[in-house]
Design a protein around this motif. Structure first.
Motif, short mmCIF file in Angstrom:
data_model
loop_
_atom_site.label_atom_id
_atom_site.label_comp_id
_atom_site.label_asym_id
_atom_site.label_seq_id
_atom_site.Cartn_x
_atom_site.Cartn_y
_atom_site.Cartn_z
N GLY A 16 16.67 -26.02 77.28
CA GLY A 16 17.44 -25.34 76.22
C GLY A 16 18.74 -25.21 76.52
N SER A 17 19.75 -24.39 75.88
CA SER A 17 21.10 -24.08 76.37
C SER A 17 21.39 -22.56 76.00
CB SER A 17 21.97 -25.09 74.90
OG SER A 17 21.82 -26.30 75.06
N LEU A 18 22.49 -22.33 76.70
CA LEU A 18 23.15 -21.02 76.87
C LEU A 18 24.47 -21.33 76.96
CD1 LEU A 18 20.94 -18.84 78.87
CD2 LEU A 18 21.11 -18.49 76.55
N ARG A 19 25.25 -20.29 76.37
CA ARG A 19 26.82 -20.23 76.59
C ARG A 19 27.10 -19.00 77.12
NH1 ARG A 19 32.08 -20.70 72.56
NH2 ARG A 19 31.70 -18.57 72.11
N LEU A 20 27.73 -18.81 78.25
CA LEU A 20 28.18 -17.71 78.80
C LEU A 20 29.70 -17.51 78.52
CD1 LEU A 20 26.68 -18.03 82.41
CD2 LEU A 20 25.65 -17.19 80.37
N SER A 21 30.12 -16.36 78.41
CA SER A 21 31.34 -15.91 78.25
C SER A 21 31.86 -14.84 79.23
CB SER A 21 31.72 -15.12 76.81
OG SER A 21 31.30 -16.17 75.93
N CYS A 22 33.20 -14.83 79.50
CA CYS A 22 33.72 -13.97 80.42
C CYS A 22 35.10 -13.45 80.05
CB CYS A 22 33.93 -14.65 81.91
SG CYS A 22 34.85 -13.70 83.10
N ALA A 23 35.12 -12.19 79.47
CA ALA A 23 36.34 -11.77 79.05
C ALA A 23 37.18 -10.92 80.35
CB ALA A 23 35.86 -10.41 78.03
N ALA A 24 38.36 -11.27 80.35
CA ALA A 24 39.17 -10.95 81.54
C ALA A 24 40.29 -9.97 80.95
CB ALA A 24 40.07 -11.99 81.86
N SER A 25 40.73 -9.00 81.67
CA SER A 25 42.14 -8.03 81.24
C SER A 25 42.32 -7.69 82.68
CB SER A 25 41.21 -6.86 80.68
OG SER A 25 40.17 -6.08 81.54
N GLY A 26 43.60 -7.11 82.60
CA GLY A 26 44.37 -6.51 83.49
C GLY A 26 45.19 -7.44 84.57
N ARG A 27 45.22 -8.87 84.10
CA ARG A 27 45.94 -9.74 84.80
C ARG A 27 46.53 -10.84 83.95
NH1 ARG A 27 43.66 -13.38 89.77
NH2 ARG A 27 44.66 -11.82 91.17
N THR A 28 47.49 -11.46 84.28
CA THR A 28 48.07 -12.40 83.40
C THR A 28 47.07 -13.69 83.43
OG1 THR A 28 50.38 -11.64 83.65
CG2 THR A 28 49.86 -13.96 82.70
N PHE A 29 45.93 -13.49 82.26
CA PHE A 29 44.92 -14.66 82.54
C PHE A 29 45.39 -16.10 82.52
CE2 PHE A 29 40.72 -15.81 81.88
CZ PHE A 29 40.66 -16.70 80.81
N SER A 30 46.30 -16.23 81.68
CA SER A 30 46.71 -17.57 81.39
C SER A 30 47.41 -18.34 82.62
CB SER A 30 47.55 -17.88 80.26
OG SER A 30 48.73 -16.97 80.43
N SER A 31 47.78 -17.54 83.91
CA SER A 31 48.37 -17.73 85.03
C SER A 31 47.45 -18.26 86.14
CB SER A 31 49.38 -16.76 85.51
OG SER A 31 50.44 -16.46 84.50
N HIS A 32 46.10 -17.81 85.92
CA HIS A 32 45.33 -18.40 86.91
C HIS A 32 44.12 -19.20 86.59
CE1 HIS A 32 46.89 -15.01 89.43
NE2 HIS A 32 47.35 -14.53 88.30
N ALA A 33 43.63 -20.23 87.57
CA ALA A 33 42.39 -20.61 87.36
C ALA A 33 41.19 -19.78 87.39
CB ALA A 33 42.43 -21.83 88.52
N MET A 34 40.16 -20.21 86.59
CA MET A 34 38.93 -19.36 86.79
C MET A 34 37.77 -20.43 87.05
SD MET A 34 39.88 -16.61 85.40
CE MET A 34 38.30 -15.74 84.81
N GLY A 35 36.79 -19.66 87.51
CA GLY A 35 35.66 -20.56 87.80
C GLY A 35 34.27 -19.65 87.62
N TRP A 36 33.25 -20.54 87.52
CA TRP A 36 31.97 -19.86 87.73
C TRP A 36 31.26 -20.27 88.88
CZ3 TRP A 36 30.03 -16.67 83.87
CH2 TRP A 36 30.65 -16.70 82.63
N PHE A 37 30.52 -19.27 89.24
CA PHE A 37 29.51 -19.33 90.36
C PHE A 37 28.11 -18.84 90.20
CE2 PHE A 37 32.51 -20.22 94.22
CZ PHE A 37 33.55 -20.26 93.52
N ARG A 38 27.10 -18.99 91.00
CA ARG A 38 25.83 -18.54 90.84
C ARG A 38 25.23 -18.38 91.78
NH1 ARG A 38 22.96 -24.09 88.31
NH2 ARG A 38 22.88 -25.26 89.90
N GLN A 39 24.31 -17.38 92.08
CA GLN A 39 23.58 -16.99 93.07
C GLN A 39 21.93 -16.60 92.75
OE1 GLN A 39 25.14 -13.66 95.36
NE2 GLN A 39 24.18 -14.39 96.90
N ALA A 40 21.23 -17.81 93.40
CA ALA A 40 19.72 -17.44 93.22
C ALA A 40 19.15 -16.72 94.40
CB ALA A 40 19.10 -18.92 93.22
#
Length: 123
Positions: A16-40
């Motif tokens: 199956g499929s899922l879509r994760l979202s991450c909403a950011a605030s408090g920083r100039t979002f467009s000036s920074h790279a973003m990443g996803w990590f996971r921990q089992a």
């Protein structure tokens, strides 16, 4: 104060499929790279995907390449992780993070983290 809030996790069957979202605030979002990590459970937090500030460059862990897609909408201060063909080994808590600068796979290069969202894939 920088805040990252993930959503979209849940229980899904293998394949199956899922879509994760991450909403950011408090920083100039467009000036920074973003990443996803996971921990089992019982494992180290690992890199999944990253995207540059302009979305021109992306990077993926080998384990998710071809199945996951990272994207961002700078107008909405949101980064996404589209996860397709999910496997049981994708089960983990998924975290989004904001990098100090450019795209990186190194966990310590990210200085702000969300609280995480659980993804469980049943086989």
């Amino acid at each position: 104060q920088v805040q990252l809030v993930e959503s979209g996790g849940g229980l899904v069957q293998a394949g199956g499929s899922l879509r994760l979202s991450c909403a950011a605030s408090g920083r100039t979002f467009s000036s920074h790279a973003m990443g996803w990590f996971r921990q089992a459970p019982g494992k180290e937090r690992e890199f999944v995907a990253a995207i540059s500030w302009s979305a021109a460059y992306t990077n993926y862990a080998d384990s998710v390449k071809g199945r996951f897609t990272i994207s961002r909408d700078n107008a909405k201060n949101t980064v996404y992780l589209q996860m397709n063909s999910l496997k049981s080994e994708d089960t983990a808590v998924y975290y989004c993070a904001s990098a100090r600068g450019m795209v990186t796979t190194v966990r310590t290069d990210y200085d702000y983290w969300g609280q995480g969202t659980q993804v469980t894939v049943s086989s």
